[in-house]
Design a protein around this motif. Sequence first.
Motif, PDB file in Angstrom:
ATOM      1  N   ASP A  14       0.871  -1.174   0.000  1.00 56.19           N
ATOM      2  CA  ASP A  14       0.000   0.000   0.000  1.00 56.19           C
ATOM      3  C   ASP A  14       0.911   1.228   0.000  1.00 56.19           C
ATOM      4  O   ASP A  14       2.111   1.130   0.229  1.00 56.19           O
ATOM      5  CB  ASP A  14      -0.999  -0.009   1.160  1.00 56.19           C
ATOM      6  N   HIS A  15       0.327   2.375  -0.260  1.00 57.19           N
ATOM      7  CA  HIS A  15       1.118   3.589  -0.446  1.00 57.19           C
ATOM      8  C   HIS A  15       1.799   4.088   0.824  1.00 57.19           C
ATOM      9  O   HIS A  15       2.725   4.890   0.742  1.00 57.19           O
ATOM     10  CB  HIS A  15       0.262   4.682  -1.090  1.00 57.19           C
ATOM     11  N   THR A  16       1.399   3.592   1.974  1.00 54.95           N
ATOM     12  CA  THR A  16       2.083   4.001   3.210  1.00 54.95           C
ATOM     13  C   THR A  16       3.509   3.465   3.264  1.00 54.95           C
ATOM     14  O   THR A  16       4.314   3.921   4.067  1.00 54.95           O
ATOM     15  CB  THR A  16       1.316   3.527   4.465  1.00 54.95           C
ATOM     16  N   LEU A  17       3.830   2.524   2.404  1.00 52.62           N
ATOM     17  CA  LEU A  17       5.174   1.933   2.380  1.00 52.62           C
ATOM     18  C   LEU A  17       6.143   2.664   1.466  1.00 52.62           C
ATOM     19  O   LEU A  17       7.303   2.277   1.360  1.00 52.62           O
ATOM     20  CB  LEU A  17       5.083   0.469   1.936  1.00 52.62           C
ATOM     21  N   ALA A  18       5.695   3.705   0.806  1.00 57.92           N
ATOM     22  CA  ALA A  18       6.498   4.353  -0.237  1.00 57.92           C
ATOM     23  C   ALA A  18       7.893   4.753   0.233  1.00 57.92           C
ATOM     24  O   ALA A  18       8.883   4.488  -0.462  1.00 57.92           O
ATOM     25  CB  ALA A  18       5.750   5.555  -0.799  1.00 57.92           C
ATOM     26  N   GLU A  19       8.021   5.387   1.379  1.00 54.63           N
ATOM     27  CA  GLU A  19       9.345   5.821   1.847  1.00 54.63           C
ATOM     28  C   GLU A  19      10.247   4.637   2.155  1.00 54.63           C
ATOM     29  O   GLU A  19      11.440   4.671   1.857  1.00 54.63           O
ATOM     30  CB  GLU A  19       9.223   6.732   3.074  1.00 54.63           C
ATOM     31  N   GLN A  20       9.683   3.606   2.757  1.00 55.68           N
ATOM     32  CA  GLN A  20      10.481   2.416   3.070  1.00 55.68           C
ATOM     33  C   GLN A  20      10.949   1.728   1.794  1.00 55.68           C
ATOM     34  O   GLN A  20      12.093   1.278   1.708  1.00 55.68           O
ATOM     35  CB  GLN A  20       9.659   1.452   3.928  1.00 55.68           C
ATOM     36  N   VAL A  21      10.067   1.646   0.807  1.00 49.92           N
ATOM     37  CA  VAL A  21      10.436   1.047  -0.477  1.00 49.92           C
ATOM     38  C   VAL A  21      11.534   1.878  -1.130  1.00 49.92           C
ATOM     39  O   VAL A  21      12.536   1.338  -1.604  1.00 49.92           O
ATOM     40  CB  VAL A  21       9.207   0.936  -1.410  1.00 49.92           C
ATOM     41  N   PHE A  22      11.371   3.185  -1.141  1.00 44.65           N
ATOM     42  CA  PHE A  22      12.367   4.063  -1.758  1.00 44.65           C
ATOM     43  C   PHE A  22      13.726   3.890  -1.103  1.00 44.65           C
ATOM     44  O   PHE A  22      14.756   3.833  -1.793  1.00 44.65           O
ATOM     45  CB  PHE A  22      11.920   5.522  -1.685  1.00 44.65           C
ATOM     46  N   HIS A  23      13.749   3.786   0.204  1.00 43.11           N
ATOM     47  CA  HIS A  23      15.021   3.595   0.925  1.00 43.11           C
ATOM     48  C   HIS A  23      15.774   2.362   0.416  1.00 43.11           C
ATOM     49  O   HIS A  23      16.998   2.368   0.330  1.00 43.11           O
ATOM     50  CB  HIS A  23      14.757   3.469   2.429  1.00 43.11           C
ATOM     51  N   VAL A  24      15.045   1.317   0.056  1.00 43.53           N
ATOM     52  CA  VAL A  24      15.676   0.083  -0.418  1.00 43.53           C
ATOM     53  C   VAL A  24      16.010   0.154  -1.908  1.00 43.53           C
ATOM     54  O   VAL A  24      17.133  -0.139  -2.309  1.00 43.53           O
ATOM     55  CB  VAL A  24      14.789  -1.145  -0.105  1.00 43.53           C
ATOM     56  N   VAL A  25      15.060   0.575  -2.735  1.00 45.50           N
ATOM     57  CA  VAL A  25      15.295   0.517  -4.189  1.00 45.50           C
ATOM     58  C   VAL A  25      16.293   1.561  -4.683  1.00 45.50           C
ATOM     59  O   VAL A  25      16.804   1.438  -5.786  1.00 45.50           O
ATOM     60  CB  VAL A  25      13.989   0.615  -5.013  1.00 45.50           C
ATOM     61  N   GLN A  26      16.579   2.554  -3.884  1.00 43.30           N
ATOM     62  CA  GLN A  26      17.566   3.539  -4.313  1.00 43.30           C
ATOM     63  C   GLN A  26      19.003   3.053  -4.114  1.00 43.30           C
ATOM     64  O   GLN A  26      19.948   3.707  -4.554  1.00 43.30           O
ATOM     65  CB  GLN A  26      17.347   4.866  -3.585  1.00 43.30           C
ATOM     66  N   GLN A  27      19.195   1.912  -3.486  1.00 39.82           N
ATOM     67  CA  GLN A  27      20.538   1.386  -3.248  1.00 39.82           C
ATOM     68  C   GLN A  27      21.165   0.928  -4.562  1.00 39.82           C
ATOM     69  O   GLN A  27      20.607   0.102  -5.277  1.00 39.82           O
ATOM     70  CB  GLN A  27      20.483   0.237  -2.237  1.00 39.82           C
ATOM     71  N   GLN A  28      22.334   1.446  -4.853  1.00 39.22           N
ATOM     72  CA  GLN A  28      23.001   1.151  -6.116  1.00 39.22           C
ATOM     73  C   GLN A  28      23.280  -0.342  -6.277  1.00 39.22           C
ATOM     74  O   GLN A  28      23.153  -0.882  -7.376  1.00 39.22           O
ATOM     75  CB  GLN A  28      24.300   1.940  -6.236  1.00 39.22           C
ATOM     76  N   ILE A  30      21.548  -2.838  -5.335  1.00 40.75           N
ATOM     77  CA  ILE A  30      20.335  -3.535  -5.758  1.00 40.75           C
ATOM     78  C   ILE A  30      20.083  -3.278  -7.234  1.00 40.75           C
ATOM     79  O   ILE A  30      19.823  -4.200  -8.004  1.00 40.75           O
ATOM     80  CB  ILE A  30      19.123  -3.133  -4.894  1.00 40.75           C
ATOM     81  N   ALA A  31      20.167  -2.032  -7.647  1.00 40.92           N
ATOM     82  CA  ALA A  31      19.965  -1.692  -9.063  1.00 40.92           C
ATOM     83  C   ALA A  31      20.961  -2.443  -9.944  1.00 40.92           C
ATOM     84  O   ALA A  31      20.632  -2.859 -11.056  1.00 40.92           O
ATOM     85  CB  ALA A  31      20.094  -0.192  -9.268  1.00 40.92           C
ATOM     86  N   HIS A  32      22.153  -2.639  -9.442  1.00 36.15           N
ATOM     87  CA  HIS A  32      23.197  -3.333 -10.204  1.00 36.15           C
ATOM     88  C   HIS A  32      22.830  -4.794 -10.491  1.00 36.15           C
ATOM     89  O   HIS A  32      23.271  -5.364 -11.483  1.00 36.15           O
ATOM     90  CB  HIS A  32      24.515  -3.257  -9.422  1.00 36.15           C
ATOM     91  N   THR A  33      21.981  -5.386  -9.641  1.00 36.08           N
ATOM     92  CA  THR A  33      21.641  -6.806  -9.789  1.00 36.08           C
ATOM     93  C   THR A  33      20.299  -7.055 -10.470  1.00 36.08           C
ATOM     94  O   THR A  33      19.975  -8.197 -10.767  1.00 36.08           O
ATOM     95  CB  THR A  33      21.607  -7.515  -8.422  1.00 36.08           C
ATOM     96  N   LEU A  34      19.516  -5.992 -10.682  1.00 39.05           N
ATOM     97  CA  LEU A  34      18.189  -6.156 -11.273  1.00 39.05           C
ATOM     98  C   LEU A  34      18.129  -5.566 -12.675  1.00 39.05           C
ATOM     99  O   LEU A  34      18.617  -4.464 -12.917  1.00 39.05           O
ATOM    100  CB  LEU A  34      17.120  -5.497 -10.390  1.00 39.05           C
ATOM    101  N   MET A  35      17.500  -6.284 -13.583  1.00 40.52           N
ATOM    102  CA  MET A  35      17.473  -5.870 -14.979  1.00 40.52           C
ATOM    103  C   MET A  35      16.747  -4.555 -15.212  1.00 40.52           C
ATOM    104  O   MET A  35      17.190  -3.732 -15.981  1.00 40.52           O
ATOM    105  CB  MET A  35      16.845  -6.978 -15.821  1.00 40.52           C
ATOM    106  N   HIS A  36      15.617  -4.350 -14.567  1.00 37.20           N
ATOM    107  CA  HIS A  36      14.767  -3.211 -14.907  1.00 37.20           C
ATOM    108  C   HIS A  36      14.770  -2.090 -13.875  1.00 37.20           C
ATOM    109  O   HIS A  36      13.935  -1.196 -13.946  1.00 37.20           O
ATOM    110  CB  HIS A  36      13.327  -3.684 -15.137  1.00 37.20           C
ATOM    111  N   LEU A  37      15.677  -2.124 -12.935  1.00 33.86           N
ATOM    112  CA  LEU A  37      15.706  -1.089 -11.902  1.00 33.86           C
ATOM    113  C   LEU A  37      16.796  -0.076 -12.230  1.00 33.86           C
ATOM    114  O   LEU A  37      17.974  -0.420 -12.269  1.00 33.86           O
ATOM    115  CB  LEU A  37      15.967  -1.718 -10.529  1.00 33.86           C
ATOM    116  N   PRO A  38      16.412   1.178 -12.477  1.00 32.14           N
ATOM    117  CA  PRO A  38      17.420   2.190 -12.798  1.00 32.14           C
ATOM    118  C   PRO A  38      18.123   2.701 -11.536  1.00 32.14           C
ATOM    119  O   PRO A  38      17.617   2.557 -10.423  1.00 32.14           O
ATOM    120  CB  PRO A  38      16.591   3.309 -13.432  1.00 32.14           C
ATOM    121  N   HIS A  39      19.277   3.285 -11.745  1.00 34.86           N
ATOM    122  CA  HIS A  39      19.958   3.999 -10.662  1.00 34.86           C
ATOM    123  C   HIS A  39      20.521   5.283 -11.231  1.00 34.86           C
ATOM    124  O   HIS A  39      21.180   5.240 -12.254  1.00 34.86           O
ATOM    125  CB  HIS A  39      21.079   3.165 -10.045  1.00 34.86           C
ATOM    126  N   PRO A  40      20.254   6.409 -10.620  1.00 32.94           N
ATOM    127  CA  PRO A  40      19.433   6.563  -9.415  1.00 32.94           C
ATOM    128  C   PRO A  40      17.955   6.314  -9.697  1.00 32.94           C
ATOM    129  O   PRO A  40      17.495   6.506 -10.808  1.00 32.94           O
ATOM    130  CB  PRO A  40      19.667   8.017  -9.004  1.00 32.94           C
TER     131      PRO A  40
END
Length: 180
Positions: A14-28, A30-40
């Motif tokens: 749900d949208h209340t998780l947005a900040e927590q999700v952002f904290h994780v997906v912004q990690q370089q 993680i982006a380095h290991t996932l095909m479709h996740l950009p960094h930043p």
Amino acid sequence: MLLETNRLLLKSYDHTLAEQVFHVVQQQAIAHTLMHLPHPYPRNFVERWITYVKESYEQGTAYELAIFLKETEQYIGNCGLVSVTKAHKKAEIGYFIDVHHWGKGYATEACQEVLAFGFTTLHLNRISGRCMTRNPASRNVLEKIGMTFEGRHRQEFMKNNLYEDIDYLAILANDYFTKR
């Protein structure tokens, strides 16, 4: 939706998780290991992604779940089934874990529970997984949950202007229920 393991809770987004999700997906890393996740990773993408995840769940085309540590209720990643094709009874498993929690078996634990959901609740026949060849830790997770290596697609994907080889693995329902 709620799935539970010994150490984890997997819950609908749900949208209340947005900040927590952002904290994780912004990690370089993680982006380095996932095909479709950009960094930043742009912050405004998180809200759109959560909306997409919720709509996909409602349509039955994907079941992505937020992973929380049971003991602290800290958000540590994502695990779920995507590309769910009911006509062919198949899906693809995907996951990521906060880098601060790598190497603790959380991805494997979450994937095992999602695999069980796919075969016992959704009655899928085939669940596949794929990872960049240069990511042996992710391949190891897929093998630990019982998937068999089916092949490598050379230079199938471009990430950061470099071609990536992709390893494909899968498990069939019959194999899953036989190994239990």
